[in-house]
Scaffold this active site. Structure first.
Site, PDB file in Angstrom:
ATOM      1  CD  GLU A  51       0.648   6.260   0.695  1.00 56.13           C
ATOM      2  OE1 GLU A  51       0.457   5.557  -0.317  1.00 56.13           O
ATOM      3  OE2 GLU A  51      -0.050   7.241   0.981  1.00 56.13           O
ATOM      4  CD  GLU A  80       1.159  11.133  -0.352  1.00 52.73           C
ATOM      5  OE1 GLU A  80       0.011  10.686  -0.529  1.00 52.73           O
ATOM      6  OE2 GLU A  80       2.178  10.619  -0.841  1.00 52.73           O
TER       7      GLU A  80
END
Ligand SMILES: *[C@@H]1O[C@H](CO)[C@@H](O)[C@H](O)[C@H]1NC(C)=O
Ligand SMILES: *[C@@H]1O[C@H](CO)[C@@H](O)[C@H](O)[C@H]1NC(C)=O
Ligand SMILES: *[C@@H]1O[C@H](CO)[C@@H](O)[C@H](O)[C@H]1NC(C)=O
Ligand SMILES: *[C@@H]1O[C@H](CO)[C@@H](O)[C@H](O)[C@H]1NC(C)=O
Ligand SMILES: *[C@@H]1O[C@H](CO)[C@@H](O)[C@H](O)[C@H]1NC(C)=O
Ligand SMILES: *[C@@H]1O[C@H](CO)[C@@H](O)[C@H](O)[C@H]1NC(C)=O
Ligand SMILES: *[C@@H]1O[C@H](CO)[C@@H](O)[C@H](O)[C@H]1NC(C)=O
Length: 648
Positions: free
Chosen positions: A181, A261
């Site tokens: 991320e 995710e």
């Protein structure tokens, strides 16, 4: 006719070449899919962090995941778990990641590897080793030369170990994530991502499929994706799946759709309600994701436990509790849940589920109440707790300056003047990282806490001993404040004077407990129970009953009316308890830390006050967890949207 024959003859060696030749895994940009050994492929994966599960349970958890119909697992590799001090690597026992990968392969899984270097993961400092902060202005997750040098060295150790486990080399790893991320991080340093990309390629080879993961929004993908690294997204249930994948398409117009995710639950913070995400909502969104042909990883499939000191924290400072149950389809203890079966039913619509029995939920045993006796206080035991001896300096030093990564440091000085009236002892710059237990002349006088309590009144004569025991409650793992120094990170004042002349004791509590160095308390006059006591150790033992088959079994320790501290069983650090803050009340005790051959030793460090002023101190072992008790603080309650944005 001729052409057809010619075609077959030509095709034959190719087909044989495929089945006999080297295994391959790749991205097919033309057909928007993965290809495994030439065949169209998509994965339905689940996250499991080996670092949060005792090694003996890896196989049980993996088997349960396999029986749910998953064909892949995803795991992070926490750098700080394997390199606790520079150049000292640890890959054995619970840290034997190679064994974990082999086990996954043997069970029939493919693996999606997320080696960081930064992983977030609600793990201390997002997996980065605290010793990186020895350079106090280091810019983590950037091209900072010292950071890069440490990353290069670590990856130069780790990635060659991983290389034989790549799919094309006969192993289970199909894809490898670079960073994590990164688009959510302020630095937006493309040179850093480029450096990592080159580094990973140089160790893993040109045919390894490397990817990135970012929030499902063009804003995240801007700084998180890079040419040559396949961009994937992450998002939770309940949202618009089409819109989320459109965000991925901004960065990757072609290739497979991937949610790296998909949140099956959500994390907790001390002082906030336990997160619960309904199974039906998870099942519905999973179905939508699979219906568009996407690959997906369920984060978490089993959360596990932040044993020891491994929990992280979010900002504004909010540490995560010991349990990382996550409301995942398998509980912290690996138990099957309604969510597990709901997910399995969805997967069944898309993939053949393996036949055979699902490994059952492991039995739990209520061993009952164990009476603990009082041992020394931290100041009493100081000589045996501070292995490296005291360090003296004019101004307070941080944990990293003292070469202490986790746990506790005792800061000691003397009152510089008479405080006959209550005098404010303060940390004007909010420098208590993270919680401090204050005493004067051996009498507990108050607690200071980062962001919450910056002043306590003290009184005493000039020269009285002032002790400030500082607890590191876990380093920030997300956002721009990950350079999270611990200890007294700014000067303390008493009245209007700055305190000087500190003696600092780094405490090796885990080692002292393992080596049995704690003595019994020296009896004192306890006629009047105080509201607050010195941080004190307690110890007791219990025997696994005979004549009951399959003992020892897992259990949960409950500490009714104990306030805050740590628990060890047979020297194994189960983690923090803080039932007064909640939401977690009980701690998971895996059977693997228990022994049938000798009495099991329970050691508790209670930081505030044990509930034994009128009678013996008891802890109890029960057979069901309590993770959702009412909470004392709930100022983070607004963070309930189950999205990464909630953590900003
Ligand atoms: C979901 O997003 C797509 C693409 O942005 C949009 O066309 C669609 O209307 C949205 N669906 C809902 C239910 O909001
Ligand atoms: C503190 O007070 C005592 C009497 O209570 C006095 O003897 C002493 O000189 C004072 N010390 C300072 C540093 O003011
Ligand atoms: C400290 O004592 C003063 C005077 O008694 C009082 O006004 C103040 O509220 C106290 N501060 C704290 C943090 O207890
Ligand atoms: C404490 O103050 C001194 C003097 O101003 C300064 O040199 C020092 O850096 C400060 N220490 C911390 C930890 O802030
Ligand atoms: C330290 O441990 C040793 C060995 O158990 C013991 O003899 C000694 O009294 C301890 N010291 C203190 C201060 O408790
Ligand atoms: C518990 O401590 C006692 C006394 O030190 C020791 O003999 C015993 O082996 C310990 N139990 C375990 C399971 O380690
Ligand atoms: C806590 O969880 C248990 C088990 O899931 C449930 O029965 C109970 O109602 C929950 N309590 C609260 C306060 O939410």
């Amino acid at each position: 006719m001729h052409l057809l024959i010619l075609g077959s003859v030509l095709l034959l060696p190719l087909v044989i070449g495929h089945s006999l030749g080297a295994p391959s895994f790749s991205i097919d940009y033309k057909n928007d899919c993965f290809r495994k050994d030439g065949e169209v492929f998509r994965y339905i994966s689940g996250s499991i962090h080996y670092s949060r599960i005792p090694r003996v349970y890896w196989k049980d958890r993996l088997l349960k995941m396999y029986m749910a119909g998953l064909n892949a697992i995803q795991t992070y590799i926490p750098w700080n778990y394997h390199e606790e001090s520079p150049g000292r690597y640890s890959f054995s026992g619970d840290r034997d990641v190679e064994h974990f990968l082999q086990l996954a392969k043997d069970i029939g899984f493919l693996v999606i590897l997320r080696p960081g270097p930064y992983i977030c993961a609600e793990w201390d400092m997002g997996g980065l080793p605290a010793w990186l902060l020895k350079k106090d202005d280091i810019v983590l997750r950037s091209s900072d030369a010292d950071y890069i040098a440490a990353v290069d060295k670590w990856m130069g150790t780790l990635l060659p170990m991983m290389k034989p486990f790549l799919y094309q080399n006969g192993g289970p790893i199909i894809t490898v994530q670079v960073e994590n991320e990164y688009g959510s991080y302020f630095a937006c340093d493309y040179n850093y991502l480029r450096h990592l990309s080159t580094l990973f390629r140089s160790h893993l080879g040109d045919d390894a499929v490397l990817f990135t993961t970012d929030g499902a929004g063009a804003g995240y993908l801007k700084c998180g994706s890079l040419q040559g690294l396949y961009a994937t997204v992450d998002f939770g249930p309940g949202g618009n799946v089409t819109a989320a994948f459109e965000a991925q398409r901004c960065a990757e117009p072609h290739g497979p759709l991937v949610n790296s995710e998909f949140y099956t639950g959500w994390l907790d913070h001390w002082g906030s309600p336990h997160s619960v995400v309904p199974a039906a909502l998870v099942a519905k969104s999973l179905n939508e994701i699979l219906a568009v042909g996407a690959s997906v990883n369920l984060y978490m499939f089993i959360g596990g436990t932040n044993f020891g000191y491994w929990n992280g924290a979010n900002w504004p400072y909010g540490p995560q509790p010991t349990s990382y149950d996550y409301d995942a389809p398998l509980t912290e203890a690996g138990d099957l849940t309604e969510k597990y079966f709901a997910i399995r039913e969805v997967i069944k619509l898309y993939r053949k589920i393996p036949e055979g029995p699902i490994p059952p939920t492991t039995p739990k045993y209520a061993y009952g109440t164990v009476v603990l006796k009082k041992l020394q206080t931290i100041p009493d035991a100081l000589e045996n707790l501070s292995f490296s001896g005291p360090v003296k300096s004019m101004y307070p030093q941080t944990f990293v300056e003292l070469n202490q990564a986790f746990g506790y440091v005792l800061y000691r000085t003397a009152l510089p003047f008479n405080c006959s009236a209550p005098t404010p002892l303060s940390s004007p710059l909010n420098g208590i990282h993270d919680r401090a237990y204050v005493s004067v002349e051996g009498v507990a006088v108050g607690i200071l806490e980062r962001d919450k309590a910056l002043t306590v009144n003290v009184s005493g004569k000039a020269g009285s001993q002032l002790d400030i025991l500082v607890e590191n409650m876990g380093r920030i793992n997300y956002g721009k404040y990950i350079n999270d120094f611990k200890g007294l990170v700014s000067n303390m004042t008493l009245g209007s004077d700055m305190l000087r002349g500190w003696t600092m004791y780094s405490l090796s509590i885990d080692e002292a407990i393992r080596e049995g160095l704690l003595g019994e308390m020296t009896p004192t006059d306890e006629s009047q129970p105080a509201a607050l006591a010195l941080p004190t150790f307690y110890q007791g033992s219990f025997i696994i009953p005979e004549g009951i088959p399959d003992l020892p079994q897992d259990t949960y320790i409950n500490l009714p009316e104990w306030r805050k501290g740590h628990v060890w069983i047979n020297g194994f650090n189960l983690g923090r308890y803080w039932p007064s803050r909640g939401p977690q009340v009980t701690l998971f005790v895996p059977a693997s830390v228990l022994s049938s051959a000798a009495p099991n030793n329970v050691t508790v460090l209670e930081l505030e006050e044990a509930p034994c002023s009128s009678g013996p101190c008891g802890v109890e072992f029960i057979s069901t967890p309590i993770l959702n008790a009412t909470v004392q603080f709930n100022r983070h309650q607004h963070r309930r949207l189950f999205n990464k944005e909630d953590l900003l």
